[in-house]
Enzyme design. Structure first.
Site, PDB file in Angstrom:
ATOM      1  N   LYS A  70      -8.583   3.296  -2.366  1.00  0.00           N
ATOM      2  CA  LYS A  70      -9.114   2.781  -1.103  1.00  0.00           C
ATOM      3  C   LYS A  70     -10.424   3.496  -0.797  1.00  0.00           C
ATOM      4  O   LYS A  70     -10.469   4.723  -0.751  1.00  0.00           O
ATOM      5  CB  LYS A  70      -8.094   3.014   0.010  1.00  0.00           C
ATOM      6  CG  LYS A  70      -8.406   2.307   1.331  1.00  0.00           C
ATOM      7  CD  LYS A  70      -7.238   2.496   2.284  1.00  0.00           C
ATOM      8  CE  LYS A  70      -7.407   1.704   3.569  1.00  0.00           C
ATOM      9  NZ  LYS A  70      -6.238   1.851   4.462  1.00  0.00           N
ATOM     10  N   CYS A 117      -4.881  -2.716   2.629  1.00  0.00           N
ATOM     11  CA  CYS A 117      -4.845  -2.673   4.084  1.00  0.00           C
ATOM     12  C   CYS A 117      -6.171  -3.095   4.710  1.00  0.00           C
ATOM     13  O   CYS A 117      -6.648  -4.199   4.504  1.00  0.00           O
ATOM     14  CB  CYS A 117      -4.431  -1.259   4.506  1.00  0.00           C
ATOM     15  SG  CYS A 117      -3.950  -1.068   6.241  1.00  0.00           S
ATOM     16  N   GLU A 152       0.840  -1.192   0.000  1.00  0.00           N
ATOM     17  CA  GLU A 152       0.000   0.000   0.000  1.00  0.00           C
ATOM     18  C   GLU A 152       0.884   1.255   0.000  1.00  0.00           C
ATOM     19  O   GLU A 152       1.925   1.298   0.665  1.00  0.00           O
ATOM     20  CB  GLU A 152      -0.895   0.009   1.252  1.00  0.00           C
ATOM     21  CG  GLU A 152      -1.838   1.195   1.318  1.00  0.00           C
ATOM     22  CD  GLU A 152      -2.693   1.184   2.569  1.00  0.00           C
ATOM     23  OE1 GLU A 152      -3.913   1.384   2.460  1.00  0.00           O
ATOM     24  OE2 GLU A 152      -2.142   0.960   3.675  1.00  0.00           O
TER      25      GLU A 152
END
Length: 345
Positions: A127, A162, A45
Protein backbone atom coordinates in the site's frame (compact mmCIF):
# COMPACT_ATOMS: atom_id res chain seq x y z
CA UNK A 1 -5.75 -17.16 -22.82
CA UNK A 2 -9.16 -18.24 -21.57
CA UNK A 3 -11.99 -15.72 -21.64
CA UNK A 4 -14.54 -17.60 -19.51
CA UNK A 5 -13.26 -17.37 -15.94
CA UNK A 6 -14.67 -18.36 -12.54
CA UNK A 7 -13.75 -15.79 -9.91
CA UNK A 8 -14.09 -15.68 -6.14
CA UNK A 9 -13.93 -13.11 -3.35
CA UNK A 10 -13.29 -14.06 0.28
CA UNK A 11 -15.45 -12.69 3.09
CA UNK A 12 -14.28 -14.20 6.35
CA UNK A 13 -12.97 -13.55 9.84
CA UNK A 14 -9.19 -13.67 10.25
CA UNK A 15 -7.51 -15.87 12.79
CA UNK A 16 -6.59 -12.83 14.82
CA UNK A 17 -2.95 -12.35 15.84
CA UNK A 18 -2.11 -15.94 14.91
CA UNK A 19 0.22 -16.47 11.95
CA UNK A 20 0.05 -20.27 11.96
CA UNK A 21 -3.73 -20.30 12.31
CA UNK A 22 -4.02 -17.65 9.58
CA UNK A 23 -1.97 -19.70 7.14
CA UNK A 24 -4.05 -22.81 7.85
CA UNK A 25 -7.30 -20.93 7.25
CA UNK A 26 -5.92 -19.33 4.08
CA UNK A 27 -5.02 -22.74 2.66
CA UNK A 28 -8.44 -24.10 3.63
CA UNK A 29 -10.18 -21.27 1.75
CA UNK A 30 -7.97 -21.82 -1.31
CA UNK A 31 -8.83 -25.51 -1.30
CA UNK A 32 -12.54 -24.80 -0.86
CA UNK A 33 -12.52 -22.31 -3.74
CA UNK A 34 -10.60 -24.71 -5.98
CA UNK A 35 -13.12 -27.47 -5.29
CA UNK A 36 -15.79 -25.16 -6.72
CA UNK A 37 -13.76 -24.34 -9.82
CA UNK A 38 -12.54 -20.85 -8.85
CA UNK A 39 -9.61 -19.70 -10.99
CA UNK A 40 -9.01 -16.20 -9.58
CA UNK A 41 -9.39 -15.64 -5.82
CA UNK A 42 -9.07 -12.39 -3.85
CA UNK A 43 -8.36 -11.99 -0.12
CA UNK A 44 -8.99 -8.97 2.14
CA UNK A 45 -6.47 -6.34 3.17
CA UNK A 46 -3.97 -7.60 5.79
CA UNK A 47 -5.98 -10.82 6.00
CA UNK A 48 -2.97 -12.23 7.84
CA UNK A 49 -3.11 -11.71 10.82
CA UNK A 50 -6.20 -9.47 10.58
CA UNK A 51 -6.85 -5.73 10.54
CA UNK A 52 -6.25 -4.27 14.05
CA UNK A 53 -9.32 -2.05 14.27
CA UNK A 54 -8.50 -0.92 17.81
CA UNK A 55 -5.94 1.55 16.44
CA UNK A 56 -8.98 3.67 15.48
CA UNK A 57 -10.87 3.25 18.74
CA UNK A 58 -8.15 3.25 21.45
CA UNK A 59 -4.95 5.10 22.21
CA UNK A 60 -1.48 3.88 21.24
CA UNK A 61 -0.69 3.10 24.88
CA UNK A 62 -3.83 1.00 25.26
CA UNK A 63 -2.86 -1.02 22.16
CA UNK A 64 0.80 -1.62 22.96
CA UNK A 65 0.30 -5.30 23.82
CA UNK A 66 -1.67 -5.90 20.60
CA UNK A 67 0.91 -4.26 18.36
CA UNK A 68 3.67 -6.34 19.94
CA UNK A 69 1.73 -9.50 19.08
CA UNK A 70 0.83 -8.10 15.69
CA UNK A 71 4.46 -7.70 14.69
CA UNK A 72 5.29 -11.20 15.87
CA UNK A 73 2.47 -12.68 13.76
CA UNK A 74 2.97 -10.65 10.60
CA UNK A 75 4.37 -12.66 7.69
CA UNK A 76 7.67 -12.14 5.84
CA UNK A 77 7.30 -12.48 2.09
CA UNK A 78 10.11 -15.04 1.92
CA UNK A 79 9.05 -17.34 4.76
CA UNK A 80 8.10 -20.95 5.31
CA UNK A 81 4.52 -19.81 5.94
CA UNK A 82 4.36 -18.07 2.57
CA UNK A 83 5.86 -21.11 0.87
CA UNK A 84 3.04 -23.24 2.31
CA UNK A 85 0.49 -20.85 0.79
CA UNK A 86 2.31 -20.83 -2.54
CA UNK A 87 2.27 -24.63 -2.60
CA UNK A 88 -1.49 -24.62 -1.95
CA UNK A 89 -2.03 -22.16 -4.81
CA UNK A 90 0.02 -24.37 -7.12
CA UNK A 91 -2.00 -27.46 -6.17
CA UNK A 92 -5.18 -25.50 -6.85
CA UNK A 93 -3.92 -24.17 -10.18
CA UNK A 94 -5.51 -20.78 -9.52
CA UNK A 95 -4.35 -17.15 -9.34
CA UNK A 96 -4.51 -15.59 -5.86
CA UNK A 97 -4.15 -12.01 -4.68
CA UNK A 98 -3.23 -12.32 -1.01
CA UNK A 99 -3.37 -9.41 1.41
CA UNK A 100 -1.23 -9.62 4.53
CA UNK A 101 0.76 -7.60 7.03
CA UNK A 102 4.24 -8.07 5.62
CA UNK A 103 7.17 -8.08 8.02
CA UNK A 104 10.49 -6.89 6.60
CA UNK A 105 13.10 -6.64 9.32
CA UNK A 106 11.75 -4.31 11.98
CA UNK A 107 9.11 -2.78 9.69
CA UNK A 108 5.61 -3.75 8.63
CA UNK A 109 3.89 -3.07 5.31
CA UNK A 110 0.37 -3.61 4.00
CA UNK A 111 1.39 -6.15 1.38
CA UNK A 112 -0.34 -7.79 -1.57
CA UNK A 113 1.28 -10.77 -3.25
CA UNK A 114 0.06 -11.84 -6.68
CA UNK A 115 0.58 -15.61 -6.71
CA UNK A 116 0.44 -17.35 -10.09
CA UNK A 117 -1.03 -20.82 -10.79
CA UNK A 118 2.49 -22.28 -10.71
CA UNK A 119 2.88 -21.08 -7.12
CA UNK A 120 5.27 -18.24 -7.84
CA UNK A 121 4.92 -14.67 -6.58
CA UNK A 122 4.46 -13.00 -9.96
CA UNK A 123 4.40 -9.55 -8.36
CA UNK A 124 4.43 -8.03 -4.91
CA UNK A 125 3.30 -4.57 -3.91
CA UNK A 126 2.70 -2.56 -0.76
CA UNK A 127 0.00 0.00 0.00
CA UNK A 128 1.65 3.19 -1.14
CA UNK A 129 0.10 5.39 1.55
CA UNK A 130 -1.42 3.83 4.67
CA UNK A 131 -4.46 5.80 5.82
CA UNK A 132 -4.35 8.17 8.80
CA UNK A 133 -3.54 6.21 11.99
CA UNK A 134 -2.44 3.18 9.93
CA UNK A 135 0.84 5.07 9.47
CA UNK A 136 1.70 4.36 13.11
CA UNK A 137 1.92 0.65 12.26
CA UNK A 138 2.81 0.24 8.58
CA UNK A 139 5.35 1.84 6.27
CA UNK A 140 4.76 3.13 2.75
CA UNK A 141 5.22 1.28 -0.51
CA UNK A 142 7.79 2.52 -3.00
CA UNK A 143 7.83 2.87 -6.80
CA UNK A 144 7.53 -0.85 -7.53
CA UNK A 145 4.13 -0.78 -5.81
CA UNK A 146 2.74 1.50 -8.51
CA UNK A 147 2.61 -1.58 -10.71
CA UNK A 148 -0.62 -3.28 -9.76
CA UNK A 149 -1.52 -5.43 -12.78
CA UNK A 150 0.06 -8.70 -13.90
CA UNK A 151 -0.73 -11.02 -16.83
CA UNK A 152 -2.05 -14.49 -16.11
CA UNK A 153 -3.73 -17.39 -17.94
CA UNK A 154 -6.99 -15.89 -16.64
CA UNK A 155 -6.51 -12.34 -17.88
CA UNK A 156 -4.75 -9.28 -16.53
CA UNK A 157 -5.17 -9.30 -12.75
CA UNK A 158 -4.98 -6.11 -10.69
CA UNK A 159 -5.22 -5.26 -7.01
CA UNK A 160 -5.32 -2.34 -4.59
CA UNK A 161 -5.72 -2.02 -0.83
CA UNK A 162 -8.61 -0.21 0.88
CA UNK A 163 -8.40 3.57 0.41
CA UNK A 164 -6.02 3.22 -2.50
CA UNK A 165 -9.38 3.01 -4.28
CA UNK A 166 -9.89 6.68 -3.40
CA UNK A 167 -6.67 7.79 -5.11
CA UNK A 168 -7.74 8.78 -8.65
CA UNK A 169 -4.23 8.94 -10.11
CA UNK A 170 -3.44 5.44 -8.84
CA UNK A 171 -6.69 4.09 -10.28
CA UNK A 172 -5.92 5.80 -13.57
CA UNK A 173 -2.46 4.25 -13.67
CA UNK A 174 -3.97 0.81 -13.06
CA UNK A 175 -6.38 1.31 -15.96
CA UNK A 176 -3.42 2.21 -18.16
CA UNK A 177 -1.93 -1.20 -17.30
CA UNK A 178 -4.92 -2.91 -18.92
CA UNK A 179 -6.60 -4.43 -15.85
CA UNK A 180 -9.39 -6.90 -16.59
CA UNK A 181 -10.05 -8.49 -13.17
CA UNK A 182 -9.38 -6.31 -10.13
CA UNK A 183 -9.16 -7.49 -6.52
CA UNK A 184 -10.35 -4.80 -4.10
CA UNK A 185 -8.87 -5.83 -0.75
CA UNK A 186 -10.60 -4.26 2.27
CA UNK A 187 -10.66 -4.68 6.06
CA UNK A 188 -13.92 -4.98 7.95
CA UNK A 189 -16.01 -1.82 7.54
CA UNK A 190 -19.14 -1.28 9.59
CA UNK A 191 -22.46 0.52 9.29
CA UNK A 192 -22.80 4.14 10.37
CA UNK A 193 -22.65 4.28 14.19
CA UNK A 194 -25.16 6.14 16.35
CA UNK A 195 -24.34 9.87 15.98
CA UNK A 196 -25.37 10.40 19.61
CA UNK A 197 -22.47 8.16 20.67
CA UNK A 198 -19.73 9.25 18.27
CA UNK A 199 -19.12 11.66 15.41
CA UNK A 200 -18.28 9.50 12.41
CA UNK A 201 -17.75 10.01 8.69
CA UNK A 202 -19.82 8.17 6.11
CA UNK A 203 -16.77 7.38 3.98
CA UNK A 204 -15.54 5.12 6.82
CA UNK A 205 -18.42 2.65 6.38
CA UNK A 206 -18.95 -0.59 4.51
CA UNK A 207 -21.59 1.01 2.31
CA UNK A 208 -19.20 3.75 1.16
CA UNK A 209 -16.39 1.25 0.52
CA UNK A 210 -18.79 -0.90 -1.48
CA UNK A 211 -19.74 2.09 -3.61
CA UNK A 212 -16.11 3.11 -4.17
CA UNK A 213 -15.31 -0.39 -5.45
CA UNK A 214 -18.40 -0.44 -7.65
CA UNK A 215 -17.40 2.90 -9.14
CA UNK A 216 -13.98 1.48 -10.00
CA UNK A 217 -15.68 -1.25 -12.01
CA UNK A 218 -17.63 1.38 -13.94
CA UNK A 219 -14.77 3.82 -14.34
CA UNK A 220 -12.20 1.21 -15.35
CA UNK A 221 -14.53 -1.16 -17.20
CA UNK A 222 -13.15 -4.14 -15.33
CA UNK A 223 -14.50 -6.94 -13.16
CA UNK A 224 -14.05 -6.05 -9.48
CA UNK A 225 -13.89 -8.59 -6.65
CA UNK A 226 -14.44 -7.02 -3.22
CA UNK A 227 -12.83 -9.14 -0.49
CA UNK A 228 -13.56 -8.01 3.07
CA UNK A 229 -13.10 -9.16 6.66
CA UNK A 230 -15.74 -9.72 9.30
CA UNK A 231 -15.62 -9.48 13.08
CA UNK A 232 -17.59 -11.58 15.59
CA UNK A 233 -18.42 -10.83 19.20
CA UNK A 234 -16.21 -13.62 20.57
CA UNK A 235 -13.15 -11.81 19.20
CA UNK A 236 -13.92 -8.31 20.48
CA UNK A 237 -11.90 -8.71 23.67
CA UNK A 238 -8.90 -10.20 21.86
CA UNK A 239 -8.88 -7.14 19.60
CA UNK A 240 -9.36 -4.63 22.43
CA UNK A 241 -12.70 -3.57 20.96
CA UNK A 242 -15.18 -4.22 23.78
CA UNK A 243 -17.63 -1.39 24.35
CA UNK A 244 -16.84 0.90 21.42
CA UNK A 245 -19.78 2.22 19.31
CA UNK A 246 -18.20 1.53 15.88
CA UNK A 247 -17.37 -2.16 15.47
CA UNK A 248 -20.82 -3.72 15.67
CA UNK A 249 -20.76 -7.51 15.74
CA UNK A 250 -21.26 -9.70 13.93
CA UNK A 251 -20.46 -7.45 11.00
CA UNK A 252 -17.89 -5.75 8.83
CA UNK A 253 -18.36 -7.67 5.58
CA UNK A 254 -19.50 -6.08 2.32
CA UNK A 255 -17.96 -8.38 -0.31
CA UNK A 256 -19.30 -8.43 -3.86
CA UNK A 257 -18.35 -9.15 -7.48
CA UNK A 258 -19.11 -6.46 -10.07
CA UNK A 259 -19.19 -6.56 -13.84
CA UNK A 260 -17.36 -4.02 -16.01
CA UNK A 261 -20.51 -1.88 -16.15
CA UNK A 262 -20.83 -1.92 -12.33
CA UNK A 263 -23.59 -4.53 -12.15
CA UNK A 264 -23.49 -6.92 -9.14
CA UNK A 265 -22.90 -10.46 -10.40
CA UNK A 266 -23.74 -12.53 -7.31
CA UNK A 267 -25.85 -12.50 -4.19
CA UNK A 268 -24.25 -10.78 -1.17
CA UNK A 269 -23.52 -12.47 2.12
CA UNK A 270 -24.78 -11.05 5.39
CA UNK A 271 -22.29 -8.55 6.81
CA UNK A 272 -21.39 -10.98 9.58
CA UNK A 273 -21.33 -14.16 7.49
CA UNK A 274 -18.34 -16.08 6.17
CA UNK A 275 -18.05 -17.48 2.68
CA UNK A 276 -16.57 -17.15 -0.79
CA UNK A 277 -18.61 -15.19 -3.29
CA UNK A 278 -18.33 -16.65 -6.80
CA UNK A 279 -19.26 -15.70 -10.35
CA UNK A 280 -18.62 -16.91 -13.87
CA UNK A 281 -17.38 -14.05 -16.02
CA UNK A 282 -16.46 -13.58 -19.67
CA UNK A 283 -13.58 -11.18 -20.31
CA UNK A 284 -15.12 -10.32 -23.69
CA UNK A 285 -17.92 -8.59 -21.78
CA UNK A 286 -15.43 -5.78 -21.08
CA UNK A 287 -15.52 -4.72 -24.73
CA UNK A 288 -19.06 -3.37 -24.72
CA UNK A 289 -18.72 -0.85 -21.84
CA UNK A 290 -15.32 0.14 -23.27
CA UNK A 291 -17.11 1.45 -26.35
CA UNK A 292 -19.09 3.84 -24.13
CA UNK A 293 -16.33 5.14 -21.87
CA UNK A 294 -12.63 4.42 -21.52
CA UNK A 295 -10.49 6.90 -19.55
CA UNK A 296 -7.22 5.59 -21.04
CA UNK A 297 -8.63 4.40 -24.32
CA UNK A 298 -5.89 4.92 -26.84
CA UNK A 299 -2.16 4.78 -27.31
CA UNK A 300 -0.18 7.72 -28.61
CA UNK A 301 0.48 7.43 -32.32
CA UNK A 302 3.99 6.97 -33.58
CA UNK A 303 5.19 8.17 -37.02
CA UNK A 304 5.35 4.55 -38.20
CA UNK A 305 1.73 3.87 -37.28
CA UNK A 306 0.25 7.13 -38.56
CA UNK A 307 -0.22 5.92 -42.13
CA UNK A 308 -1.03 2.28 -41.43
CA UNK A 309 -4.19 0.41 -40.54
CA UNK A 310 -3.28 0.38 -36.82
CA UNK A 311 -2.98 4.14 -36.84
CA UNK A 312 -6.34 4.47 -38.58
CA UNK A 313 -8.05 2.22 -36.00
CA UNK A 314 -6.51 4.22 -33.17
CA UNK A 315 -7.72 7.51 -34.62
CA UNK A 316 -11.25 6.13 -35.01
CA UNK A 317 -11.22 4.74 -31.46
CA UNK A 318 -10.00 8.04 -30.04
CA UNK A 319 -13.35 9.56 -30.96
CA UNK A 320 -15.01 7.16 -28.49
CA UNK A 321 -12.37 7.57 -25.81
CA UNK A 322 -12.56 9.87 -22.82
CA UNK A 323 -8.79 10.26 -22.68
CA UNK A 324 -7.30 13.65 -23.57
CA UNK A 325 -3.54 13.28 -23.08
CA UNK A 326 -3.06 16.54 -24.98
CA UNK A 327 -4.77 18.27 -22.03
CA UNK A 328 -4.31 15.97 -19.03
CA UNK A 329 -1.69 13.29 -18.41
CA UNK A 330 -0.14 11.40 -15.52
CA UNK A 331 3.56 11.62 -14.67
CA UNK A 332 4.91 8.45 -13.00
CA UNK A 333 8.28 8.13 -11.26
CA UNK A 334 9.36 4.46 -11.60
CA UNK A 335 12.56 4.88 -9.54
CA UNK A 336 12.58 3.28 -6.11
CA UNK A 337 14.07 5.32 -3.28
CA UNK A 338 16.35 3.34 -0.94
CA UNK A 339 17.63 4.01 2.55
CA UNK A 340 21.18 3.15 1.61
CA UNK A 341 22.87 3.94 -1.71
CA UNK A 342 26.34 2.64 -2.51
CA UNK A 343 28.45 5.28 -4.22
CA UNK A 344 30.52 4.27 -7.24
CA UNK A 345 34.28 4.71 -6.84
Amino acid sequence: MATNIRVGAVQAEPVWLDLEGSVNKTISLIESAAADGVQVLGFPEVWIPGYPWSMWTSSVIENTHIIHEYMANSMPRDSDEMKRIQAAVKRAGMFVVLGYSERDGGSLYMGQSFISPDGEIAHHRRKIKPTHVERTIWGEGQAESLKCVVPSPFGKIGGLNCWEHLQPLLRYYEYSQGVQIHVASWPAEFEMPDPKKIAWLYHETGEASYRASQFMAMEGQCFVLIASQILTEKNLEKNNLVGNPVTKTPGGGFSMIFGPDGKPLCEPLGDGDEGILKANVNLRDIDYPKTFIDPVGHCKETPKSRNCLVGFIRRVFERNSNARPDLLSLLVNPTRDTHVTTMAK
